[in-house]
Design an enzyme around this catalytic site. Structure first.
Site, short mmCIF file in Angstrom:
data_model
loop_
_atom_site.label_atom_id
_atom_site.label_comp_id
_atom_site.label_asym_id
_atom_site.label_seq_id
_atom_site.Cartn_x
_atom_site.Cartn_y
_atom_site.Cartn_z
CG LEU A 68 -2.10 -1.22 1.09
CD1 LEU A 68 -2.11 -1.41 2.77
CD2 LEU A 68 -3.05 -1.48 -0.02
N PRO A 69 0.33 2.16 -0.51
CG PRO A 69 -0.87 4.05 -1.60
CD PRO A 69 -1.35 2.72 -0.26
CB THR A 99 8.31 2.35 1.53
OG1 THR A 99 8.71 1.50 0.59
CG2 THR A 99 9.59 3.36 2.26
CE LYS A 174 12.17 1.19 -0.56
NZ LYS A 174 12.79 0.99 -1.15
CE LYS A 249 5.58 6.24 1.16
NZ LYS A 249 5.65 4.98 0.55
P1 NAD Z 1 0.72 2.71 -6.03
O1 NAD Z 1 0.21 3.63 -5.73
O2 NAD Z 1 0.64 2.56 -7.57
O3 NAD Z 1 -0.25 1.29 -5.53
C1 NAD Z 1 -1.04 1.66 -4.23
C2 NAD Z 1 -2.21 1.09 -4.38
O4 NAD Z 1 -2.61 0.36 -3.07
C3 NAD Z 1 -2.96 1.86 -5.90
O5 NAD Z 1 -3.37 0.89 -6.83
C4 NAD Z 1 -4.69 2.26 -4.60
O6 NAD Z 1 -5.64 2.18 -5.47
C5 NAD Z 1 -4.48 0.83 -3.53
N1 NAD Z 1 -4.86 1.03 -2.22
C6 NAD Z 1 -4.79 1.59 -1.60
N2 NAD Z 1 -5.35 1.67 -0.18
C7 NAD Z 1 -6.10 0.74 -0.35
C8 NAD Z 1 -6.78 -0.34 0.33
N3 NAD Z 1 -7.01 0.03 1.85
N4 NAD Z 1 -7.10 -1.61 -0.09
C9 NAD Z 1 -6.58 -1.91 -1.13
N5 NAD Z 1 -5.82 -1.12 -2.25
C10 NAD Z 1 -5.54 0.35 -1.89
O7 NAD Z 1 1.90 2.34 -5.33
P2 NAD Z 1 3.52 1.83 -5.37
O8 NAD Z 1 4.46 2.20 -6.30
O9 NAD Z 1 2.80 0.51 -5.85
O10 NAD Z 1 3.63 1.67 -4.12
C11 NAD Z 1 3.49 0.59 -3.46
C12 NAD Z 1 4.68 0.49 -2.60
O11 NAD Z 1 6.28 0.30 -2.64
C13 NAD Z 1 4.89 2.59 -1.46
O12 NAD Z 1 5.02 2.15 -0.14
C14 NAD Z 1 5.68 2.72 -2.00
O13 NAD Z 1 6.86 3.59 -1.08
C15 NAD Z 1 6.68 1.03 -2.06
N6 NAD Z 1 7.89 1.03 -3.06
C16 NAD Z 1 7.65 1.82 -4.83
C17 NAD Z 1 8.40 1.77 -4.93
C18 NAD Z 1 8.28 2.00 -6.93
O14 NAD Z 1 9.07 2.44 -7.68
N7 NAD Z 1 7.05 2.34 -7.33
C19 NAD Z 1 9.76 1.01 -5.37
C20 NAD Z 1 10.24 1.03 -3.87
C21 NAD Z 1 8.89 0.78 -2.57
#
Ligand code: NAD
Length: 302
Positions: A68-69, A99, A174, A249
């Protein structure tokens, strides 16, 4: 290959979607949920079962994975009104790959422990490309026994697994990595800009730095100066890659984690401000290497 273990996967965004698909391909029966119908439809097309809610997804699951975000989403999912922690059976394994703040991870882990649920925090490094290719690095906090139970699933989604300590330690590690990355990227851009302002060729300067003492991922893989590395986001208008807002973030979490224990992170705090200024300049959605435009004044032309 098939396994009898059932996995509930919550959060199918840029990272979670491909991770859930890789688990399904590895033979796990994955039941997934996302608030976004589009995100859910994408994984359903690839064989993952779409559930109508998080509670429905966990029915019959021995393992729950969340991606999740931010902290508030993870706390709401597990600890909120009718949160999952009030219905997960003892013996379930929870793997949170989001994260989030170390303190949040510890709070959810404590609630899990009180219920007899095993939990690890397992934030990832490797980005969207690593999630799709199944080559993520998992940075884990929690009990060794819980990690060993999670290991085959992590191996189906990634390549490297590091155990950093007890609950929350994965999140701390991290943040340390990303804080260093944020500072290194900003100063690498600043250094190249200084050279260019003195008439140096950015490519020649970068090639020298990439084999000298300032060598880093920023000089070798994701060079912030356009045209230096063909495949870097800087050479395609800073599109794709790791977003400025995600770096912002993570630096915010690092500052929060430092304040929580009275630690000093002068460069990390400065970097947080730089990425906040880069967002204010309208580059929040671009790759974080676009911060070079800020530290180089006008910045390079793209
Ligand atoms: P994203 O915004 O693409 O995806 C998050 C998803 O969570 C969305 O589809 C949203 O609809 C869903 N969501 C939110 N609340 C919800 C709930 N209560 N129930 C069900 N679904 C819910 O984000 P992402 O890029 O996939 O990143 C996810 C995590 O990974 C974050 O914490 C980010 O910091 C971490 N991260 C991302 C990257 C990257 O390159 N994108 C790299 C390393 C770590």
């Amino acid at each position: 290959m098939s396994t009898s273990e059932r996995v509930a996967f919550i959060g199918l965004g840029n990272m979670g979607g491909p991770m859930a698909v890789n688990l399904q391909k590895a033979g796990y029966a994955v039941s997934a949920f996302d608030l976004s119908a589009d995100a859910l439809a994408k994984v359903r097309e690839q064989g993952v079962t779409a559930a109508t809610s998080a509670s429905a997804a966990i029915e019959g699951a021995q393992i729950v994975i969340s991606m999740l975000p931010a902290s508030r989403h993870v706390e709401a999912l597990y600890l909120g009104d009718s949160g999952l922690m009030s219905s997960l059976p003892a013996g379930t394994l929870v793997i949170d790959c989001s994260t989030i703040a170390p303190a949040s991870a510890q709070k959810v882990a404590a609630a899990a422990k009180a219920r007899g649920v095993a939990m690890i925090d397992a934030p990832v490094s490797g980005g969207v490309a690593g999630a799709a290719a199944g080559t993520l690095t998992f940075i884990v906090g929690g009990d060794v026994a819980a990690l060993e139970r999670a290991r085959p699933l992590l191996q189906a989604m990634g390549k490297n697994i590091f155990h950093m300590g007890e609950a929350g330690a994965g999140q701390v590690a991290k943040l340390c990595n990303n804080m260093a990355l944020g500072v290194i990227m900003a100063v690498t851009g600043e250094a190249i800009a200084l050279g260019v302002a003195h008439g140096l060729d950015p490519k020649a300067l970068s090639q020298m730095m990439a084999v000298s003492t300032s060598r880093s991922w920023a000089t070798e893989v994701c060079n912030p100066w356009p045209g230096v590395l063909e495949n870097a986001p800087s050479s395609r208008g800073y599109a794709g890659g790791f977003g400025n807002d995600l770096m912002l973030k993570d630096l915010g979490l690092a500052v929060e984690a430092a304040m929580g224990i009275g630690a000093t992170i002068p460069l990390g705090e400065m970097a947080r401000n730089l990425y906040a200024m880069n967002k204010q300049a309208g580059r929040g959605a671009l790759d974080f290497s676009s911060v070079v435009k800020l530290v180089a004044g006008e910045g390079p032309k793209t």
